[in-house]
Design an enzyme around this catalytic site. Structure first.
Site, PDB file in Angstrom:
ATOM      1  N   GLY A 126      -2.207 -19.041 -14.346  1.00 51.06           N
ATOM      2  CA  GLY A 126      -2.871 -17.839 -14.849  1.00 51.06           C
ATOM      3  C   GLY A 126      -4.229 -18.085 -15.443  1.00 51.06           C
ATOM      4  O   GLY A 126      -4.997 -17.128 -15.652  1.00 51.06           O
TER       5      GLY A 126
ATOM      6  N   SER B 120      -1.892 -25.017 -14.357  1.00 48.50           N
ATOM      7  CA  SER B 120      -3.217 -24.500 -14.019  1.00 48.50           C
ATOM      8  C   SER B 120      -3.711 -25.182 -12.754  1.00 48.50           C
ATOM      9  O   SER B 120      -4.112 -26.343 -12.789  1.00 48.50           O
ATOM     10  CB  SER B 120      -4.184 -24.740 -15.183  1.00 48.50           C
ATOM     11  OG  SER B 120      -3.711 -24.105 -16.357  1.00 48.50           O
ATOM     12  N   GLY B 121      -3.690 -24.464 -11.649  1.00 53.74           N
ATOM     13  CA  GLY B 121      -4.145 -25.027 -10.383  1.00 53.74           C
ATOM     14  C   GLY B 121      -5.520 -24.538  -9.992  1.00 53.74           C
ATOM     15  O   GLY B 121      -6.444 -25.319  -9.729  1.00 53.74           O
TER      16      GLY B 121
ATOM     17  N   TYR C 288     -33.441  16.854  14.434  1.00 56.09           N
ATOM     18  CA  TYR C 288     -33.937  16.830  15.817  1.00 56.09           C
ATOM     19  C   TYR C 288     -33.818  15.437  16.438  1.00 56.09           C
ATOM     20  O   TYR C 288     -33.602  15.312  17.654  1.00 56.09           O
ATOM     21  CB  TYR C 288     -35.384  17.318  15.861  1.00 56.09           C
ATOM     22  CG  TYR C 288     -35.501  18.815  15.685  1.00 56.09           C
ATOM     23  CD1 TYR C 288     -34.837  19.687  16.552  1.00 56.09           C
ATOM     24  CD2 TYR C 288     -36.266  19.368  14.658  1.00 56.09           C
ATOM     25  CE1 TYR C 288     -34.935  21.061  16.395  1.00 56.09           C
ATOM     26  CE2 TYR C 288     -36.366  20.750  14.494  1.00 56.09           C
ATOM     27  CZ  TYR C 288     -35.695  21.587  15.364  1.00 56.09           C
ATOM     28  OH  TYR C 288     -35.781  22.951  15.209  1.00 56.09           O
ATOM     29  N   ALA C 289     -33.944  14.380  15.620  1.00 54.69           N
ATOM     30  CA  ALA C 289     -33.784  13.022  16.144  1.00 54.69           C
ATOM     31  C   ALA C 289     -32.351  12.805  16.623  1.00 54.69           C
ATOM     32  O   ALA C 289     -32.119  12.239  17.702  1.00 54.69           O
ATOM     33  CB  ALA C 289     -34.157  11.997  15.084  1.00 54.69           C
TER      34      ALA C 289
ATOM     35  N   CYS D  99     -12.865 -13.715  17.861  1.00 53.38           N
ATOM     36  CA  CYS D  99     -12.899 -12.466  18.634  1.00 53.38           C
ATOM     37  C   CYS D  99     -12.074 -11.407  17.910  1.00 53.38           C
ATOM     38  O   CYS D  99     -11.066 -10.914  18.426  1.00 53.38           O
ATOM     39  CB  CYS D  99     -12.359 -12.702  20.040  1.00 53.38           C
ATOM     40  SG  CYS D  99     -13.248 -13.976  20.939  1.00 53.38           S
TER      41      CYS D  99
END
Length: 726
Positions: free
Chosen positions: A347, A397-398, A462-463, A550
């Site tokens: 933790g 504690s890792g 319009y585009a 992929c």
């Protein structure tokens, strides 16, 4: 001159005095017609001073002083420097990470090791410093608070089971009785083997679900005089322990894992609370105590274990959980158990984003010293009130031990973006307009008129209409692909002019996220990712990272600080055009969790120690990553047979064009080498995978006593699947 209007219709004259703001403008018509220069961008945050750039500004931009403290900084050359001894590192001891990468990846004829990227760089000095810092924090808390016992931690090997990582932890922690925690039978075997060279007082904590073989193995460890504790995760395990220990004539040391009411609300809190995956409820604890009493083994119950969850965000939550566990510990003493140790589990969090915030799942709101002091204070308060002797304090504690010592370095091989159209000759514009149908031509004219009037929202409307009508024409076959590209360019120019253009590029990186950063893909875990060089240059673009797989999930588009893109430099700068990125704080879990998606294997690995040499480091171990043959074997394929099949195919179909067997020999050699090479891309000419090795290993540096080098994954001479040409 209104640049936008000129882009969409060079024949339309703008009203006098009309212009877009400079930072939103598009190139003038002349640039569109004749210039090949890249368009101006505004991709750096507006709060950044663009008049100059410095390494300090890069450090602030990427938050390196936050998440990197005290192990990483930016040096005056604009490269990431590693401070192997943390805050105690002297200036001449700092290690330039770019020099390490060049040493590892340069070909042997240029003095390098010829390893291919991606590359994991391990710094055992950082690992040692993390262990010593954790121990020192608890030692200070014990002494300053008058605590009447001591702290001795264990490392949970699941965080990183690499042989040399575990062996280093046992070696570095031997002087303060640092032990190991195992959660499976193979982890228990490696822990037993490693602890034979550790302190005899070091704890070997046996967690996880257990069967008869697991328990027999743990009891065998006690016969080997290892300080082994079997922790009950399920109530039924106590029956097996009682039965097997009698058969083996071994007096076990038993612990139990308690399910606390205290619950961690974050992502990693699912293992905490009454509904947690592991541990015993208070009712189950009482039944276990009764069984041990009836079996005259209550004295074997000596340890209480609990786990609130990884990345505990605050000391308030920590103290609450530790206080509850201390109450259970004292009750077990009252019930007659010979209690000695309270194991607070894991933790202890690390600050991935540099924010030092208790409100973030990738940060913590406390220091290492504050963590240790909160634990000691909570246990002492309860035990003193109950009149119970202070227990030995243990933690698992890792993440906090191994995360900082390992850096994943990879390369951006190309970039792609929606490049804005840079050339549109007048003749091409006229031809384009003539090919439009009536509706599309009307949209084009309306777009041009709206541009002159400065009506931005109308321009977008319009585009979009123009683009869709042209797509429809293309699908009908009345518009060419060149003309479709032209309308895309015009619409992009419009978006850029009104500030709606997305400038984010995609950088293609020589990496598999599924293999090397699986936590990002699986749970959205963020890690600091920064360029390891060119940090004295202003990054000119923002980008996301796309890997080689992929798969649409094979990308990184979330970064520390809540950013959806990363400031990056244009490709093709210094170092021969190579562009290296580093992922930091990934030393826990990522290597063990990674799979073989698309049959990409793990990275190459180097182990780098601080030395007094000219570059402040020596590479004491190095190994190339798994070859194509290695990963194929993982999926039950037989590379040797595959090669023979392809070789016979070559013999069959190359006989007509063969000249003295040369064509066949060349193809066979190429096929054989493909099996032996790593699956990743070979970029440029600095990668040399075929260089011979000495005794099946790589070595560089003068510190021969540090360790024997790792044997590489290349086949021996008798495994080269060689062939003869008659």
């Amino acid at each position: 001159m209104p640049a936008l209007a000129c882009c969409v219709d060079a024949a339309v004259a703008p009203p006098p005095g009309y212009a877009f703001a400079w930072d939103r403008s598009l190139p003038a018509p002349e640039a569109l017609v004749s210039s090949d220069a890249p368009l101006p961008t505004n991709d750096v945050p507006p709060t950044v001073d663009l008049s100059h750039w410095s390494p300090a500004m890069s450090s602030a931009l990427y938050r390196i002083d936050g998440w990197g403290d005290p192990y990483f900084t930016v040096n005056s050359s604009g490269d990431i420097s590693v401070r192997p001894h943390g805050a105690a590192t002297l200036s001449h001891q700092e290690i330039d990470l770019l020099k390490v990468v060049k040493k590892a990846s340069d070909p042997k004829q240029l003095g390098g090791l010829g390893l291919q990227l991606p590359l994991i760089v391990r710094f055992p000095d950082v690992l040692k410093n993390r262990l010593e810092s954790l121990q020192s924090a608890f030692n200070f808390a014990v002494e300053s608070q008058g605590y009447e016992s001591h702290y001795q931690g264990v490392y949970p090997v699941k965080c990183n089971q690499d042989r040399f990582v575990v062996e280093d932890i046992v070696k570095f922690g031997s002087s303060f009785r640092f032990g190991l925690e195992a959660g499976s039978k193979p982890e228990l075997l490696l822990a037993m083997s490693c602890l034979c060279k550790g302190s005899p007082d070091a704890l070997l904590i046996c967690n996880g679900f257990k069967d008869a073989e697991y328990i027999s193995l743990a009891l065998a460890a006690r016969k080997l005089l290892l300080n082994t504790v079997i922790v009950l995760e399920q109530e039924e395990e106590v029956d097996l322990i009682i039965e097997i220990s009698r058969k083996m004539a071994v007096r076990p040391v038993i612990g139990l894992r308690a399910k606390l009411r205290t619950k961690h609300a974050g992502h990693f809190g699912s293992t905490s609370g009454e509904k947690g995956k592991f541990g015993l409820t208070t009712t189950q604890i009482l039944r276990v105590v009764k069984k041990l009493q009836e079996s005259e083994m209550i004295d074997c119950l000596q340890l209480l274990h609990f786990h609130i969850g990884s990345q505990i965000p605050s000391t308030a939550l920590l103290a609450d959980g530790v206080g509850e566990a201390a109450q259970i510990y004292c009750e077990l003493v009252r019930l007659g158990a010979c209690m000695k140790v309270i194991d607070i589990g894991g933790g202890l969090g690390i600050d991935y984003d540099g924010s030092k915030s208790a409100d973030s799942e990738v940060s913590v709101g406390y220091t290492l010293q504050e963590y240790a002091s909160a634990v000691v204070q909570a246990v002492r308060f309860v035990c003193d009130r109950k009149g119970v002797s202070h227990p030995v304090l243990c933690s698992e504690s890792g993440r906090a031990i191994v995360s900082h010592h390992s850096i994943l370095v990879f390369e951006a091989v190309s970039s792609s973006s929606n490049k804005l159209m840079q050339q549109l000759p007048n003749a091409g514009l006229q031809s384009f307009v003539e090919r439009l149908n009536d509706d599309a031509r009307a949209d084009y004219q309306n777009l041009s008129a709206a541009a002159i009037r400065g009506e931005y929202e109308t321009c977008v409307l319009y585009a979009d209409q123009l683009k869709q009508r042209c797509v429809d024409q293309f699908k009908e076959g009345s518009l060419s692909i060149e003309q479709l590209a032209a309308v895309d360019g015009i619409c992009d120019l419009v978006s850029k002019a009104i500030g709606a253009y997305d400038p984010v590029c995609t950088y293609n990186v020589n990496l598999s996220i599924f293999t090397s950063i699986p936590d990002f893909w699986a749970i959205g875990q963020l890690f600091p990712i920064v360029p390891i060089h060119r940090l004295n240059e202003r990054p000119g673009v923002r980008g996301i990272l796309s890997d080689l797989t992929c798969d649409s999930d094979g990308k990184i588009d979330k970064f520390v600080g809540g950013e959806s893109s990363l400031p990056l430099h244009e490709l093709g700068g210094g170092n021969g055009g190579r562009y290296y990125l580093g992922m930091f704080l990934g030393g826990a879990y990522e290597e063990a969790l990674g799979g073989f998606h698309n049959l990409f294997g793990g990275p190459s690995v180097v182990r780098v120690s601080q030395s007094d040499g000219p570059h402040s480091f020596s590479v004491t171990r190095a190994a190339p990553g798994p070859s194509c043959a290695d990963v194929l074997r993982m999926m039950q394929h037989e590379p040797e047979l595959m090669f023979e099949t392809l070789k016979h195919r070559a013999e069959e179909f190359l006989h007509d064009e063969d000249n003295g067997g040369m064509a066949f020999a060349s193809l066979a050699t190429s096929l054989a080498q493909s099996f032996h090479n790593m699956p990743y891309l070979v970029v440029g000419s600095t990668c040399c995978l075929t260089a011979a090795t000495t005794n099946g290993s790589y070595y560089y540096g003068n510190d021969v006593s540090a360790a024997n080098p790792i044997a590489d994954s290349s086949p021996g001479e008798d495994e080269h699947w060689s062939y003869c040409i008659a």
